[in-house]
Enzyme design. Structure first.
Site, PDB file in Angstrom:
ATOM      1  N   HIS A 315       0.805  -1.224   0.000  1.00 27.53           N
ATOM      2  CA  HIS A 315       0.000   0.000   0.000  1.00 27.53           C
ATOM      3  C   HIS A 315       0.836   1.270   0.000  1.00 27.53           C
ATOM      4  O   HIS A 315       0.407   2.299  -0.523  1.00 27.53           O
ATOM      5  CB  HIS A 315      -0.973   0.012   1.195  1.00 27.53           C
ATOM      6  CG  HIS A 315      -0.329   0.318   2.509  1.00 27.53           C
ATOM      7  ND1 HIS A 315       0.437  -0.603   3.205  1.00 27.53           N
ATOM      8  CD2 HIS A 315      -0.325   1.444   3.273  1.00 27.53           C
ATOM      9  CE1 HIS A 315       0.875  -0.061   4.321  1.00 27.53           C
ATOM     10  NE2 HIS A 315       0.425   1.177   4.399  1.00 27.53           N
ATOM     11  N   ASP A 316       2.032   1.227   0.581  1.00 31.48           N
ATOM     12  CA  ASP A 316       2.870   2.428   0.698  1.00 31.48           C
ATOM     13  C   ASP A 316       3.999   2.470  -0.327  1.00 31.48           C
ATOM     14  O   ASP A 316       4.962   3.223  -0.145  1.00 31.48           O
ATOM     15  CB  ASP A 316       3.479   2.500   2.106  1.00 31.48           C
ATOM     16  CG  ASP A 316       2.656   3.351   3.059  1.00 31.48           C
ATOM     17  OD1 ASP A 316       1.785   4.101   2.583  1.00 31.48           O
ATOM     18  OD2 ASP A 316       2.899   3.273   4.270  1.00 31.48           O
ATOM     19  N   LYS A 319       5.680   5.716  -1.340  1.00 35.90           N
ATOM     20  CA  LYS A 319       6.597   6.474  -0.481  1.00 35.90           C
ATOM     21  C   LYS A 319       8.033   6.447  -1.010  1.00 35.90           C
ATOM     22  O   LYS A 319       8.861   7.259  -0.598  1.00 35.90           O
ATOM     23  CB  LYS A 319       6.558   5.934   0.951  1.00 35.90           C
ATOM     24  CG  LYS A 319       5.356   6.433   1.730  1.00 35.90           C
ATOM     25  CD  LYS A 319       5.415   6.058   3.196  1.00 35.90           C
ATOM     26  CE  LYS A 319       4.228   6.661   3.961  1.00 35.90           C
ATOM     27  NZ  LYS A 319       4.187   6.208   5.357  1.00 35.90           N
ATOM     28  N   HIS A 344       2.137  10.331  -2.122  1.00 38.66           N
ATOM     29  CA  HIS A 344       2.559   8.926  -2.087  1.00 38.66           C
ATOM     30  C   HIS A 344       1.401   7.989  -2.406  1.00 38.66           C
ATOM     31  O   HIS A 344       1.602   6.924  -2.984  1.00 38.66           O
ATOM     32  CB  HIS A 344       3.214   8.582  -0.734  1.00 38.66           C
ATOM     33  CG  HIS A 344       2.280   8.207   0.357  1.00 38.66           C
ATOM     34  ND1 HIS A 344       1.744   9.132   1.232  1.00 38.66           N
ATOM     35  CD2 HIS A 344       1.776   7.011   0.760  1.00 38.66           C
ATOM     36  CE1 HIS A 344       0.967   8.526   2.106  1.00 38.66           C
ATOM     37  NE2 HIS A 344       0.954   7.229   1.842  1.00 38.66           N
ATOM     38  N   HIS A 368      -5.951   4.597   0.673  1.00 41.70           N
ATOM     39  CA  HIS A 368      -5.850   4.204   2.086  1.00 41.70           C
ATOM     40  C   HIS A 368      -5.778   5.392   3.050  1.00 41.70           C
ATOM     41  O   HIS A 368      -5.823   5.197   4.266  1.00 41.70           O
ATOM     42  CB  HIS A 368      -4.673   3.246   2.318  1.00 41.70           C
ATOM     43  CG  HIS A 368      -3.317   3.849   2.132  1.00 41.70           C
ATOM     44  ND1 HIS A 368      -2.719   3.999   0.894  1.00 41.70           N
ATOM     45  CD2 HIS A 368      -2.415   4.323   3.031  1.00 41.70           C
ATOM     46  CE1 HIS A 368      -1.524   4.535   1.037  1.00 41.70           C
ATOM     47  NE2 HIS A 368      -1.314   4.753   2.324  1.00 41.70           N
ATOM     48  N   HIS A 369      -5.689   6.620   2.521  1.00 42.18           N
ATOM     49  CA  HIS A 369      -5.753   7.801   3.385  1.00 42.18           C
ATOM     50  C   HIS A 369      -7.051   8.596   3.194  1.00 42.18           C
ATOM     51  O   HIS A 369      -7.162   9.731   3.660  1.00 42.18           O
ATOM     52  CB  HIS A 369      -4.545   8.708   3.166  1.00 42.18           C
ATOM     53  CG  HIS A 369      -3.289   8.197   3.804  1.00 42.18           C
ATOM     54  ND1 HIS A 369      -3.115   8.143   5.164  1.00 42.18           N
ATOM     55  CD2 HIS A 369      -2.160   7.681   3.253  1.00 42.18           C
ATOM     56  CE1 HIS A 369      -1.915   7.627   5.438  1.00 42.18           C
ATOM     57  NE2 HIS A 369      -1.331   7.331   4.299  1.00 42.18           N
ATOM     58  N   ASP A 397      -3.559   0.406   8.970  1.00 40.54           N
ATOM     59  CA  ASP A 397      -2.463   1.349   8.727  1.00 40.54           C
ATOM     60  C   ASP A 397      -2.372   2.385   9.842  1.00 40.54           C
ATOM     61  O   ASP A 397      -1.302   2.633  10.403  1.00 40.54           O
ATOM     62  CB  ASP A 397      -2.695   2.030   7.370  1.00 40.54           C
ATOM     63  CG  ASP A 397      -1.612   3.028   7.019  1.00 40.54           C
ATOM     64  OD1 ASP A 397      -0.427   2.713   7.200  1.00 40.54           O
ATOM     65  OD2 ASP A 397      -1.959   4.136   6.549  1.00 40.54           O
TER      66      ASP A 397
END
Length: 452
Positions: A315-316, A319, A344, A368-369, A397
Site C-alpha cells: 500500500h505504501d 513512499k 505517495h 488508504h488515506h 495502517d
C-alpha cells in the site's frame, strides 16, 4: 485471483519504475538500462541462460537503494532524491566530488549546520560513501534472493558499484574479480543517465572517458559497437521501449509467477518500501498482520485474505517517491512538504495499476488515506465510494502508525490507539473494522494467556 499465472518480467518491469522513483531517476531508467545491458550481453555472445539472469539483474539493480535514503538525508542535510539523481553525474574525480559536496550539502540548513556537515564529509567522506554503498548493495542482494533469483543475479546487484581499476566500493574489487553482470549493469546505468541528460553523443563520450577506470575496456568496446547501430538509440528513446524489452526477455521460456511467487514478491518489495525510513521499519508487515486479523474476524475467505495481505504489503510503495527530508521530519509538515507526502498515495496507485497481478490492490494503495467523511486524500472520497477492503487496510495502517515510533512522537499504548480510532469512528474509520480489530487483539491476548 486463485490459480493466477503471469509473466514475471511484466511484474518486475513495472516494479522497476518504483526503484526509479527512489533513485530520483526519470521513469523507465531501469528498463532503459536493461535494454542497453542485454544488447551488450548479446554482443558478447552470452548464452540465453546467462542473458536471462543479466536481464533481471538490470531491472533489479536498484533494489537496495531505499535503504540508504535516510542516512543520505542525515549526513548531507539534503533531499535524497535530488542528491542521488545528481550524484550519478559525478565521475569520481576530486574536483567534481568537492564541487558536488559543497553544492549539495545543507543548502536548506543554517550556515553553522551546513559548515559542520561539509566538514564531516570532507574528513570522513570515504568511510561514509563506503558504508552507504555497502548497505545498499547488501540489502539489494538479500531482497533479490527473497524474490527467488539466482546467486548470479544477487551477486550482480552486490557488485554494482565496483570499478574496473579497483577504485569502487564497497570492497574495492578490480578487473574480472567483479561479477560480469555488475560490470555490465554499471556501464548500462551510466550510459542511460548521460543519454537522458545530454543525448547519445554525451553518453558515448562518457563511457569512452571512463574505459579502463570505471569500466571493463572489452565492455566499452562492445557498447561502442552496439551504440553505432542505426536503430539502437531510436528504440531506446521511443515510447515502445517497454514493450520491446518485455517481448525480448531472453531464455527458451518466459518465467511465470503463480500465487505463491506473487506473495514472495509482495513481501520482498515491502522490505524495499520499509527500508526507506527508520520510522517505517516493519510497517508494511505489521499492517499486513493487522489487516489479516481484521479480515479473519470479519469472516473474509482465504482468497480475500490473501488479496488483502498483498495489498497491505504494497500500500505504501509510493513512499519511494517521497524525499526522506519529508518522511523523517520531526515536526509538522507544512505547505509543499504536506503536498509531497500526500502524493505517495497517487504514486502507489499508479505503480500498482500497471501490474495486472496487483491492479486490484491499486485501489487500496490510492485510497488508504481517504476518510468516510470526505476529509481524506488524495480525492476526498466519501463513505459510499470507499470499498470495505480499503477501510480494512486503512484501519490497520493507522493503528500501526499510532502504536509505532514516529519522528514527532513515541509509540502509543494499544488502549490509547484504539481510543483514538473510536474517537473518529464513522468519520475517519469504519466502526465495523475497529470492532473487528479490537476483538482480534483481545482474542490474541487471551490465547497468549492460555498458552502461558
Amino acid at each position: 485471483m486463485s490459480g493466477i499465472q503471469i509473466r514475471l518480467a511484466e511484474i518486475i518491469e513495472a516494479l522497476s519504475k518504483a526503484l526509479d522513483l527512489t533513485e530520483g531517476q526519470p521513469p523507465g531508467h531501469c528498463i532503459r538500462a536493461c535494454y542497453i545491458g542485454t544488447h551488450i550481453g548479446r554482443e558478447l555472445g552470452l548464452p540465453d541462460s546467462a542473458l536471462q539472469d543479466l536481464y533481471y539483474t538490470l531491472l533489479l539493480k536498484d533494489l537496495g537503494c531505499s535503504s540508504n535514503a535516510a542516512r543520505i538525508c542525515e549526513i548531507y542535510l539534503a533531499d535524497d532524491l535530488a542528491f542521488k539523481r545528481d550524484f550519478k553525474l559525478v565521475d569520481g574525480s576530486l574536483g567534481q566530488v568537492l564541487r558536488f559536496v559543497i553544492g549539495h550539502t545543507g543548502m536548506q540548513a543554517g550556515l553553522a549546520e551546513r559548515f559542520r556537515g561539509i566538514l564531516n564529509i570532507l574528513q570522513n567522506g570515504g568511510e561514509i560513501v563506503t558504508d552507504l554503498i555497502q548497505t545498499r548493495c547488501q540489502r539489494g542482494a538479500e531482497i533479490a534472493r527473497m524474490m527467488r533469483f539466482s546467486e548470479a543475479v544477487a551477486n550482480g546487484i552486490l557488485g554494482l558499484d565496483e570499478h574496473w581499476n579497483g577504485g569502487g566500493r564497497p570492497i574495492g574489487l578490480s578487473g574480472t574479480e567483479i561479477p560480469l553482470f555488475s560490470r555490465i549493469a554499471l556501464l548500462s546505468q551510466i550510459a542511460d543517465i548521460f543519454q537522458a541528460s545530454g543525448g547519445p553523443e554525451a553518453s558515448k563520450a562518457e563511457i569512452a572517458k571512463r574505459s579502463g577506470t570505471w569500466f571493463d575496456p572489452d565492455l566499452t568496446a562492445a557498447f561502442a559497437r552496439v551504440a553505432a547501430r542505426p536503430d539502437f538509440w531510436e528504440i531506446l528513446r521511443s515510447e515502445a521501449l517497454e514493450e520491446v524489452v518485455l517481448s525480448s526477455e531472453p531464455g527458451q521460456q518466459a518465467i511465470m509467477a503463480d500465487d505463491d511467487y506473487l506473495d514472495d514478491i509482495a513481501a520482498a518489495f515491502a522490505k524495499v518500501i520499509d527500508a526507506k525510513s527508520p520510522y517505517t521499519s516493519g510497517h508494511s508487515d505489521r499492517v499486513a498482520l493487522f489487516t489479516d486479523l481484521i479480515a479473519e474476524e470479519m469472516g473474509i475467505d482465504a482468497e480475500g485474505r490473501r488479496f488483502l495481505k498483498r495489498a497491505a504489503l504494497l500500500h505504501d510503495i509510493g513512499k519511494l517517491g517521497v524525499s526522506n527530508s519529508v518522511l523523517d521530519k520531526p515536526g509538522k509538515l507544512e505547505g509543499e512538504e504536506w503536498e509531497q507526502m500526500k502524493r505517495h498515495s497517487e504514486f502507489s496507485e499508479l505503480i500498482l495499476s500497471r501490474i495486472h497481478a496487483f491492479s486490484e490492490a491499486a485501489v487500496i494503495g490510492g485510497a488508504h488515506h481517504e476518510r468516510l467523511d470526505g476529509k481524506g486524500y488524495p480525492r476526498g472520497l466519501t463513505a459510499e465510494a470507499i470499498p470495505m477492503e480499503v477501510r480494512i487496510v486503512s484501519t490497520a495502517d493507522v493503528f500501526d502508525a499510532l502504536t509505532a515510533d514516529r519522528p514527532y512522537r513515541a509509540a502509543m499504548p494499544i488502549a490509547k490507539a484504539l481510543g483514538i480510532l473510536w474517537e473518529g469512528a464513522g468519520q475517519s474509520h469504519d466502526p465495523v473494522c475497529i470492532t473487528a480489530l479490537e476483538r482480534a487483539l483481545d482474542r490474541t491476548a487471551i490465547e497468549k494467556k492460555a498458552a502461558a
